[in-house]
Scaffold this active site. Structure first.
Site, PDB file in Angstrom:
ATOM      1  N   HIS A 186       0.823  -1.201   0.000  1.00 15.61           N
ATOM      2  CA  HIS A 186       0.000   0.000   0.000  1.00 15.61           C
ATOM      3  C   HIS A 186       0.865   1.264   0.000  1.00 15.61           C
ATOM      4  O   HIS A 186       0.604   2.216  -0.717  1.00 15.61           O
ATOM      5  CB  HIS A 186      -0.895  -0.043   1.232  1.00 15.61           C
ATOM      6  CG  HIS A 186      -1.820   1.108   1.290  1.00 15.61           C
ATOM      7  ND1 HIS A 186      -2.946   1.173   0.500  1.00 15.61           N
ATOM      8  CD2 HIS A 186      -1.772   2.257   1.969  1.00 15.61           C
ATOM      9  CE1 HIS A 186      -3.539   2.313   0.726  1.00 15.61           C
ATOM     10  NE2 HIS A 186      -2.866   2.984   1.612  1.00 15.61           N
ATOM     11  N   ASN A 466       0.494  -6.889 -10.685  1.00 17.18           N
ATOM     12  CA  ASN A 466       0.346  -7.034  -9.230  1.00 17.18           C
ATOM     13  C   ASN A 466      -0.218  -8.400  -8.875  1.00 17.18           C
ATOM     14  O   ASN A 466       0.346  -9.133  -8.049  1.00 17.18           O
ATOM     15  CB  ASN A 466      -0.597  -5.966  -8.664  1.00 17.18           C
ATOM     16  CG  ASN A 466      -0.082  -4.557  -8.884  1.00 17.18           C
ATOM     17  OD1 ASN A 466       0.986  -4.379  -9.452  1.00 17.18           O
ATOM     18  ND2 ASN A 466      -0.827  -3.585  -8.448  1.00 17.18           N
ATOM     19  N   ASP A 467      -1.343  -8.751  -9.498  1.00 14.85           N
ATOM     20  CA  ASP A 467      -1.943 -10.046  -9.206  1.00 14.85           C
ATOM     21  C   ASP A 467      -1.099 -11.185  -9.776  1.00 14.85           C
ATOM     22  O   ASP A 467      -0.951 -12.223  -9.142  1.00 14.85           O
ATOM     23  CB  ASP A 467      -3.374 -10.122  -9.753  1.00 14.85           C
ATOM     24  CG  ASP A 467      -4.388  -9.612  -8.733  1.00 14.85           C
ATOM     25  OD1 ASP A 467      -4.119  -9.766  -7.521  1.00 14.85           O
ATOM     26  OD2 ASP A 467      -5.418  -9.065  -9.124  1.00 14.85           O
ATOM     27  N   ARG A 477      -0.426 -10.104  -1.330  1.00 17.66           N
ATOM     28  CA  ARG A 477       0.074  -8.730  -1.409  1.00 17.66           C
ATOM     29  C   ARG A 477      -0.032  -8.003  -0.079  1.00 17.66           C
ATOM     30  O   ARG A 477       0.638  -6.996   0.140  1.00 17.66           O
ATOM     31  CB  ARG A 477      -0.724  -7.946  -2.459  1.00 17.66           C
ATOM     32  CG  ARG A 477      -0.275  -8.242  -3.855  1.00 17.66           C
ATOM     33  CD  ARG A 477      -1.375  -7.974  -4.859  1.00 17.66           C
ATOM     34  NE  ARG A 477      -1.711  -6.561  -4.914  1.00 17.66           N
ATOM     35  CZ  ARG A 477      -2.680  -6.083  -5.683  1.00 17.66           C
ATOM     36  NH1 ARG A 477      -3.397  -6.891  -6.413  1.00 17.66           N
ATOM     37  NH2 ARG A 477      -2.935  -4.801  -5.700  1.00 17.66           N
ATOM     38  N   CYS A 514      -0.446  -3.300 -17.258  1.00 20.91           N
ATOM     39  CA  CYS A 514      -1.165  -2.271 -16.505  1.00 20.91           C
ATOM     40  C   CYS A 514      -0.981  -2.416 -15.002  1.00 20.91           C
ATOM     41  O   CYS A 514      -1.767  -1.922 -14.236  1.00 20.91           O
ATOM     42  CB  CYS A 514      -2.650  -2.281 -16.847  1.00 20.91           C
ATOM     43  SG  CYS A 514      -3.505  -3.764 -16.315  1.00 20.91           S
TER      44      CYS A 514
END
Lengths: 589, 85
Positions: A186, A466-467, A477, A514
């Site tokens: 984050h 990210n995933d 994450r 992305c």
């Protein structure tokens, strides 16, 4: 004091006094009594609760949807009439306001803990509200982040929570340093979105005393307590050179040898359009649509959605807008979608999986998108510009450069596609809705491995790094201690990206990236070298990525990518790639 | 006293968003309104902390009670929120 080393996750140089995020607020002494005026003590206690509620609500109004929901719920707790009754009763027994508030919350805390499940998880929120009110009543510094400061400070914490950071701004925070967290944490995402230098996974940071001047290099990850004047000057000179280089970086994304790589923005709603345009985004590479659905009892109507999509399309004439269809899951249940409690929401019914049996909500979303596209503000058949840069060798029809005289082109993509069958199903649903351009996201490792069969079913691929990283390494994450595994520089992740991009090129389809990986200027060059045909990221990262690409040829990017894939670790991969990208020095990278 | 007995249909129970909506709606009324889980002790329906502490899950029954001007309309509105899936 020795310099500390962490992972630089948001480039730039920050210098300022340390402000440590306050951990806890002490329990008021058990024998604290008020001075005998119970009515006055009661007013003091309730005024403190109201002030806490007002502050939480106002923080929420400047935050994103998810954070706002949490903060609004906390504000409701602070204004709770039954809580006020308990406080009044305890003050009537002679307790001081701070103690009475602490005890009153304590009663609910016990009930919540005993309930288990969702209610027990709210204990964190309850404690936050209690600590704020108690700090106020005891004259202690408020836990959380100071909103104003005479000089910008360096915020140091073990890790940062969304509530801490909802209101941070570049004007008060010179840099962020956390002991935990990784490149997709984050803190990292937030820092890049704000354009604030940040270093994460930096052991020893919270041991630096409050107020110590701290020099933070968000590119190299070096954190220097009490630096010399020369060190600060040198760092600032490099930062100024970087700013100047970034200010010169304009126009569409293109490599040194003239290959167009459209640079797009990731946005979470129309509120992010202004920043995307200001940073020169050529369009939107990822429009997250959850904001339309969260916190509602019924799904939004077709017309209501279409208005929002049209607003985004209108902001990027001649560009493209890639919309990700609703990605809901058990971690953020929506009242109008079926959901069951799942032990592992990330591995459960999320993305298009949720709609394979009942596509109703998804079909409505696609109908709304088709409606918006039909009413887009210009025509599609405007002539191409003659001076358009050359394309990458993949026939990147969809990744053609922006043309200001044409309307924005709408593309939709499905999250959590894991097979060709998923992709074909989605493509057919889009066609039924009258949407011509349908793509699949590559987030599930199986989709990267079998990217060819997926690419053949749809018009484009978009890699959500990210995933893809969290699934490839089976590393949540949210777990800071696994930050090393969530690093998109991991050679295994680079291999998966290469597989997807190669397969897309083989099928004659463009393949964008992305995820947050695209926001790292060095990694952005590597992604292009791996075959990415467009890059989408948080808007503030665009100028640095544009500048890094403009300094290198596709050949250099390929060499950097090949070197990174030969490495044995994320750190080695970064160093190896960096050696093939010589012209990053003036960017402070 | 007017009352409504409702089975909570939301997957998340009377928690999260449904709970917030329920409490906000109750808080707007000028009359007192209580909610109880099954045959349990009634609590103030305007209190988010009390409502969450009831820990009403999907499929469980609640009883909402109110008396005074507009009680029936209020109870209907609250019952609809609680029964919404």
């Amino acid at each position: 004091m020795e310099a500390l080393a962490g992972a630089g996750v948001s480039p730039g140089v920050g210098f300022g006094p340390v402000h440590r995020l306050v951990g806890g607020v002490p329990t008021p002494p058990a024998d604290a009594r008020h001075d005998g005026d119970a009515a006055a003590a009661r007013r003091t206690a309730l005024a403190a609760l109201e002030r806490v509620a007002a502050e939480l609500a106002s923080r929420g109004s400047s935050a994103g949807d998810e954070v706002r929901a949490v903060l609004d719920a906390e504000a409701m707790m602070a204004r709770d009439p039954s809580l006020a009754d308990r406080v009044t009763r305890l003050i009537g027994e002679g307790m001081a306001p701070a103690l009475a508030v602490h005890r009153a919350f304590g009663a609910y805390r016990e009930m919540f803990s005993a309930a288990g499940g969702y209610v027990a998880e709210r204990v964190v929120d309850l404690d936050d509200v209690r600590d704020r009110a108690v700090a106020l009543l005891m004259g202690l510094p408020m836990p959380g982040v100071p909103l104003v400061a005479e000089e910008p400070y360096v915020l140091v914490a073990r890790d940062l929570a969304p509530a801490d950071t909802a209101v941070l701004s570049k004007h008060v925070v010179a840099a962020l340093v956390t002991e935990e967290g990784g490149p997709t944490s984050h803190t990292a995402i937030l820092a890049r979105a704000l354009g604030v230098p940040a270093v994460v996974a930096c052991p020893g940071a919270t041991a630096v005393p409050e107020g110590t001047p701290l020099l933070v290099d968000g590119a190299s990850g070096v954190v220097r307590p009490a630096p010399t004047a020369e060190e600060v000057d040198d760092a600032r000179r490099r930062a100024a050179a970087r700013e100047a280089a970034l200010a010169r970086s304009r126009g569409p994304g293109v490599t040194k040898d003239g290959t167009a790589v459209p640079l797009l923005a990731n946005i979470g709603g129309p509120g992010d359009i202004a920043a995307a345009v200001a940073h020169g985004a050529e369009g939107v590479g990822l429009l997250r649509t959850e904001f339309l659905y969260l916190g509602r009892r019924d799904a939004p109507g077709v017309r209501e959605q279409a208005e929002v999509y049209r607003e985004v399309l209108a902001a990027f004439p001649g560009g493209r807008v890639v919309v990700r269809t609703l990605d809901a899951g058990a971690d953020k249940p929506l009242g109008f979608l079926p959901s069951a409690e799942e032990a592992n929401p990330a591995l459960g019914m999320r993305g298009i999986r949720m709609f394979r049996h009942d596509p109703g909500v998804l079909a409505d979303q696609l109908a709304a998108l088709a409606l918006a596209a039909r009413n887009a503000p210009a025509r599609l058949d405007a002539p191409a510009r003659l001076d358009a840069p050359a394309r990458l060798d993949a026939p990147a029809r969809l990744d053609a450069p922006a043309r200001p005289d044409a309307p924005a082109r709408l593309e939709v993509m499905a999250p959590m596609v894991s097979s060709g069958a998923d992709a074909a199903w989605f493509k057919a649903l889009c066609a039924e809705a009258g949407l011509g351009e349908a793509g699949a996201m590559v987030e599930v490792p199986a989709a990267a491995v079998r990217a060819r069969e997926i690419a053949e079913e749809v018009d484009f691929l978009s890699i959500g790094t990210n995933d893809l990283t969290q699934y490839a390494f089976a590393a949540d994450r949210q777990v800071g201690a696994l930050a090393g595994l969530q690093d998109p520089w991991q050679p295994a992740l680079l291999d998966l990206v290469a597989m997807a991009a190669d397969a897309a090129a083989g099928a004659g389809r463009p393949c964008g990236v992305c995820g947050e990986a695209a926001a790292d200027p060095v990694l952005a060059c590597v992604l292009v070298g791996l075959g990415a045909t467009s890059l989408s990221m948080g808007a503030p990262a665009l100028p640095a990525v544009r500048a890094a690409l403009a300094r290198h040829t596709v050949e250099q990017c390929r060499a950097a990518a090949a070197a990174a894939r030969r490495a044995r670790s994320a750190g080695e991969a970064r160093m190896a790639a960096r050696r093939h990208l010589p012209d990053l020095d003036d960017l402070g990278l | 006293m007017p009352e409504r007995k409702v089975i909570v249909e939301s997957e998340v129970g009377l928690h999260a968003r449904p709970a917030a909506l329920f409490v906000q709606t109750a808080a707007k009324a000028f009359i007192e309104v209580t909610v109880a889980k099954g045959a349990g002790e009634p609590v103030n329906a305007k209190s988010i902390l009390s409502v969450l502490a009831l820990d009403v899950r999907q499929g469980e029954a609640i009883v909402i009670r109110a008396e005074g001007e507009g009680a029936d309309a209020l109870l209907d509105e609250l019952a609809a929120i609680a029964a919404a899936s």
